[in-house]
Design a protein around this motif. Structure first.
Motif, PDB file in Angstrom:
ATOM      1  N   GLY A  28      71.544  28.840  45.078  1.00 26.73           N
ATOM      2  CA  GLY A  28      72.753  28.908  43.758  1.00 26.73           C
ATOM      3  C   GLY A  28      72.362  27.757  42.920  1.00 26.73           C
ATOM      4  N   GLU A  29      71.261  27.128  43.014  1.00 27.61           N
ATOM      5  CA  GLU A  29      70.824  26.034  42.055  1.00 27.61           C
ATOM      6  C   GLU A  29      70.374  26.555  40.643  1.00 27.61           C
ATOM      7  OE1 GLU A  29      68.479  24.187  44.436  1.00 27.61           O
ATOM      8  OE2 GLU A  29      69.975  22.741  45.668  1.00 27.61           O
ATOM      9  N   VAL A  30      71.019  26.228  39.687  1.00 19.85           N
ATOM     10  CA  VAL A  30      70.751  26.782  38.316  1.00 19.85           C
ATOM     11  C   VAL A  30      70.161  25.805  37.366  1.00 19.85           C
ATOM     12  CG1 VAL A  30      71.666  27.681  36.271  1.00 19.85           C
ATOM     13  CG2 VAL A  30      72.837  28.049  38.455  1.00 19.85           C
ATOM     14  N   LEU A  60      78.222  40.849  45.607  1.00 22.39           N
ATOM     15  CA  LEU A  60      79.071  41.754  46.148  1.00 22.39           C
ATOM     16  C   LEU A  60      78.954  42.096  47.712  1.00 22.39           C
ATOM     17  CD1 LEU A  60      79.049  44.561  43.452  1.00 22.39           C
ATOM     18  CD2 LEU A  60      80.187  42.536  43.483  1.00 22.39           C
ATOM     19  N   THR A  61      79.786  41.621  48.309  1.00 20.97           N
ATOM     20  CA  THR A  61      80.051  41.547  50.013  1.00 20.97           C
ATOM     21  C   THR A  61      80.914  42.475  50.327  1.00 20.97           C
ATOM     22  OG1 THR A  61      81.680  39.930  50.302  1.00 20.97           O
ATOM     23  CG2 THR A  61      79.497  39.097  49.657  1.00 20.97           C
ATOM     24  N   GLU A  62      80.827  43.060  51.540  1.00 17.73           N
ATOM     25  CA  GLU A  62      81.979  44.124  52.071  1.00 17.73           C
ATOM     26  C   GLU A  62      83.253  43.831  51.764  1.00 17.73           C
ATOM     27  OE1 GLU A  62      80.880  44.874  56.151  1.00 17.73           O
ATOM     28  OE2 GLU A  62      79.221  45.672  55.454  1.00 17.73           O
ATOM     29  N   SER A  63      83.314  42.510  51.679  1.00 19.57           N
ATOM     30  CA  SER A  63      85.101  42.010  51.647  1.00 19.57           C
ATOM     31  C   SER A  63      85.183  41.765  50.046  1.00 19.57           C
ATOM     32  CB  SER A  63      85.263  40.717  52.325  1.00 19.57           C
ATOM     33  OG  SER A  63      84.364  39.667  52.059  1.00 19.57           O
ATOM     34  N   GLY A  64      84.475  42.153  49.096  1.00 24.21           N
ATOM     35  CA  GLY A  64      84.640  41.574  47.743  1.00 24.21           C
ATOM     36  C   GLY A  64      83.730  40.755  47.211  1.00 24.21           C
ATOM     37  N   PRO A  65      83.720  40.569  45.862  1.00 24.95           N
ATOM     38  CA  PRO A  65      82.725  39.659  45.344  1.00 24.95           C
ATOM     39  C   PRO A  65      83.144  38.136  45.386  1.00 24.95           C
ATOM     40  CG  PRO A  65      84.399  40.543  43.552  1.00 24.95           C
ATOM     41  CD  PRO A  65      84.614  41.185  44.860  1.00 24.95           C
ATOM     42  N   VAL A  66      81.782  37.598  45.611  1.00 30.02           N
ATOM     43  CA  VAL A  66      81.978  35.831  45.893  1.00 30.02           C
ATOM     44  C   VAL A  66      81.279  35.414  44.798  1.00 30.02           C
ATOM     45  CG1 VAL A  66      82.637  36.181  48.416  1.00 30.02           C
ATOM     46  CG2 VAL A  66      80.247  35.882  47.438  1.00 30.02           C
ATOM     47  N   THR A  67      81.439  34.164  44.584  1.00 36.42           N
ATOM     48  CA  THR A  67      80.396  33.480  43.487  1.00 36.42           C
ATOM     49  C   THR A  67      79.166  33.146  44.010  1.00 36.42           C
ATOM     50  OG1 THR A  67      82.403  32.722  41.999  1.00 36.42           O
ATOM     51  CG2 THR A  67      80.320  31.493  41.831  1.00 36.42           C
ATOM     52  N   HIS A  68      78.042  33.535  43.728  1.00 39.89           N
ATOM     53  CA  HIS A  68      76.950  32.884  44.045  1.00 39.89           C
ATOM     54  C   HIS A  68      76.395  31.716  43.423  1.00 39.89           C
ATOM     55  CE1 HIS A  68      72.829  33.590  46.057  1.00 39.89           C
ATOM     56  NE2 HIS A  68      72.338  33.261  44.755  1.00 39.89           N
ATOM     57  N   ALA A  69      76.559  31.717  41.941  1.00 39.93           N
ATOM     58  CA  ALA A  69      76.204  30.444  41.264  1.00 39.93           C
ATOM     59  C   ALA A  69      77.007  30.549  39.897  1.00 39.93           C
ATOM     60  CB  ALA A  69      74.787  30.498  40.871  1.00 39.93           C
ATOM     61  N   GLY A  79      64.217  35.107  47.123  1.00 39.99           N
ATOM     62  CA  GLY A  79      65.691  35.032  47.052  1.00 39.99           C
ATOM     63  C   GLY A  79      66.346  34.385  45.786  1.00 39.99           C
ATOM     64  N   GLY A  80      65.458  33.831  44.842  1.00 37.92           N
ATOM     65  CA  GLY A  80      65.801  33.265  43.647  1.00 37.92           C
ATOM     66  C   GLY A  80      65.920  34.418  42.686  1.00 37.92           C
ATOM     67  N   CYS A  81      66.266  34.037  41.699  1.00 40.38           N
ATOM     68  CA  CYS A  81      66.495  35.040  40.418  1.00 40.38           C
ATOM     69  C   CYS A  81      66.413  34.549  39.193  1.00 40.38           C
ATOM     70  CB  CYS A  81      67.640  35.902  40.517  1.00 40.38           C
ATOM     71  SG  CYS A  81      69.173  35.275  40.296  1.00 40.38           S
ATOM     72  N   GLY A  83      80.155  33.449  32.738  1.00 41.93           N
ATOM     73  CA  GLY A  83      79.128  32.812  33.052  1.00 41.93           C
ATOM     74  C   GLY A  83      78.971  32.529  34.475  1.00 41.93           C
ATOM     75  N   LEU A  84      79.438  33.570  35.351  1.00 39.23           N
ATOM     76  CA  LEU A  84      79.113  33.526  36.948  1.00 39.23           C
ATOM     77  C   LEU A  84      78.207  34.600  37.352  1.00 39.23           C
ATOM     78  CD1 LEU A  84      82.918  33.306  37.810  1.00 39.23           C
ATOM     79  CD2 LEU A  84      81.356  31.379  37.683  1.00 39.23           C
ATOM     80  N   LEU A  85      77.610  34.232  38.450  1.00 43.46           N
ATOM     81  CA  LEU A  85      76.665  35.248  39.115  1.00 43.46           C
ATOM     82  C   LEU A  85      77.241  35.509  40.405  1.00 43.46           C
ATOM     83  CD1 LEU A  85      73.918  36.542  39.267  1.00 43.46           C
ATOM     84  CD2 LEU A  85      72.897  34.759  40.177  1.00 43.46           C
ATOM     85  N   LEU A  86      77.799  36.747  40.708  1.00 44.31           N
ATOM     86  CA  LEU A  86      78.667  37.303  41.567  1.00 44.31           C
ATOM     87  C   LEU A  86      77.762  37.895  42.858  1.00 44.31           C
ATOM     88  CD1 LEU A  86      81.502  38.273  39.815  1.00 44.31           C
ATOM     89  CD2 LEU A  86      81.390  36.050  40.552  1.00 44.31           C
TER      90      LEU A  86
END
Length: 274
Positions: A130-132, A76-85, A101-103, A71-74
Motif C-alpha cells: 500500500g505504499e504510494v 473489496l473483501t467478503e465483509s465489504g470494502p477496505v482501504t488498501h492505499a 501484487g503492486g499496481c 483519492g482511495l484505493l479500495l
C-alpha cells in the motif's frame, strides 16, 4: 461477427475478464457488474461514493477499486470494502495490477466532467503493502494501461497526445525509458487490451472504433460501431467492446442507458502475466 452481449448500461467502463466472466464498472449506476458469455448479469458491488470514474483490477482474486473522487484505493473483501492505499488528490482514471501484487494508477490531472482546463497527469505505483509514489508525470490524459506478460513494460494510452506510450519497469516498480509505442495519427485512445501476440486493441470514442495495432503503429484490424467505443477487454477467444452514445460532458445522463457490451471473436486472445 460482432454480437451484442448486454445492453441497457448507463455508462460502462473498465472491463476485465476474470474467472469465466466479464466484469465492468457502470459509473452512472454506481455498480460493478459481472456478466457470463451467455449474457447473465450479476451486480457484485454497489458503491456509496461518486463513481465518475471508477476503475478496478484484480489482486489475488479480489477487486481492487479506485474511488477517484476520494483519492482511495479500495479492496473489496467478503465483509465489504477496505482501504488498501490512500492515493491523495482525485481524477484517477485507470488501474493495472502487476504480478508482484503492486499496481499502477494513472490520472488525467484535471476533472474533465467538472469542465476544468487540461493539466498533465501522472502515473502512481502502489506497492503490495500500500505504499504510494509517483513514477511518471507529464501524461496527456492517461487512460487505458496494460503490462506485458513478463511485467517488463507498461503501456499507457495518452488520449490527448493520440498515442500509446511505453515505459520499462524496474524491479522496484519504478519506470524508465519512456518512449512512443505507437503514434495513432487521428486516433484518440481510451481503454486498451493487450493480446497474446503483443498487439494492442485500442478503444476510440470520437472515431467510434476499436483498432488492433502493433508496436510502431501498424494497424492490423479495425472495427467500427454506431456509438463511441470507451473500453475493451479480451478473453481467450473474444474481444469485448464497451460502447455508448457520447454527447459531450454536458450530455451525460444516467437515464439514457445507451451503453452496450459487444462480443467479437478473435484468433488471438488475452495476454496473461507470467
Amino acid at each position: 461477427m460482432t454480437e451484442p452481449l448486454l445492453d441497457g448500461i448507463a455508462f460502462g467502463e473498465s472491463p476485465r475478464w476474470h474467472d469465466g466472466r466479464l466484469w465492468f464498472a457502470d459509473w452512472l449506476a454506481h455498480e460493478i457488474v459481472a456478466v457470463t458469455p451467455a449474457g447473465q448479469r450479476e451486480v457484485v458491488f454497489r458503491a456509496d461514493f461518486p463513481t465518475m470514474p471508477m476503475c478496478f483490477d484484480f489482486l489475488d482474486g479480489q477487486p481492487l477499486v479506485v474511488s477517484s473522487s476520494d483519492g482511495l484505493l479500495l479492496r473489496l473483501t467478503e465483509s465489504g470494502p477496505v482501504t488498501h492505499a490512500e492515493l491523495g488528490g482525485s481524477g484517477y482514471n485507470e488501474i493495472v495490477v502487476a504480478r508482484d501484487g503492486g499496481c499502477y494508477v494513472n490520472g488525467g490531472g484535471f476533472d474533465l466532467m467538472a469542465g476544468e482546463e487540461f493539466r498533465p497527469g501522472l502515473v502512481l505505483h502502489v506497492s503490495a503493502a500500500g505504499e504510494v509514489r509517483e513514477v511518471a508525470d507529464g501524461i496527456a490524459f492517461g487512460n487505458g494501461m496494460a503490462l506485458t506478460p513478463d511485467g517488463s513494460t507498461l503501456i499507457v494510452a495518452e488520449s490527448y497526445a493520440k498515442r500509446l506510450t511505453a515505459f520499462s519497469v524496474r524491479p522496484d516498480g519504478s519506470l524508465t525509458g519512456r518512449r512512443v509505442w505507437a503514434d495513432l495519427g487521428d486516433g484518440v485512445p481510451d481503454g486498451i487490451a493487450l493480446d497474446a501476440s503483443g498487439a494492442v486493441w485500442v478503444s476510440d470514442v470520437p472515431n467510434r472504433s476499436c483498432t488492433r495495432v502493433q508496436e510502431g503503429g501498424r494497424v492490423l484490424e479495425r472495427l467500427t460501431f454506431g456509438h463511441g467505443c470507451f473500453a475493451c477487454a479480451l478473453s481467450d477467444d473474444t474481444l469485448f467492446v464497451v460502447t455508448q452514445e457520447w454527447r459531450g460532458v454536458g450530455g451525460v445522463d444516467a437515464a439514457d442507458r445507451t451503453g452496450e457490451i459487444l462480443a467479437h471473436p478473435v484468433p488471438v486472445g488475452r495476454s496473461v502475466l507470467r
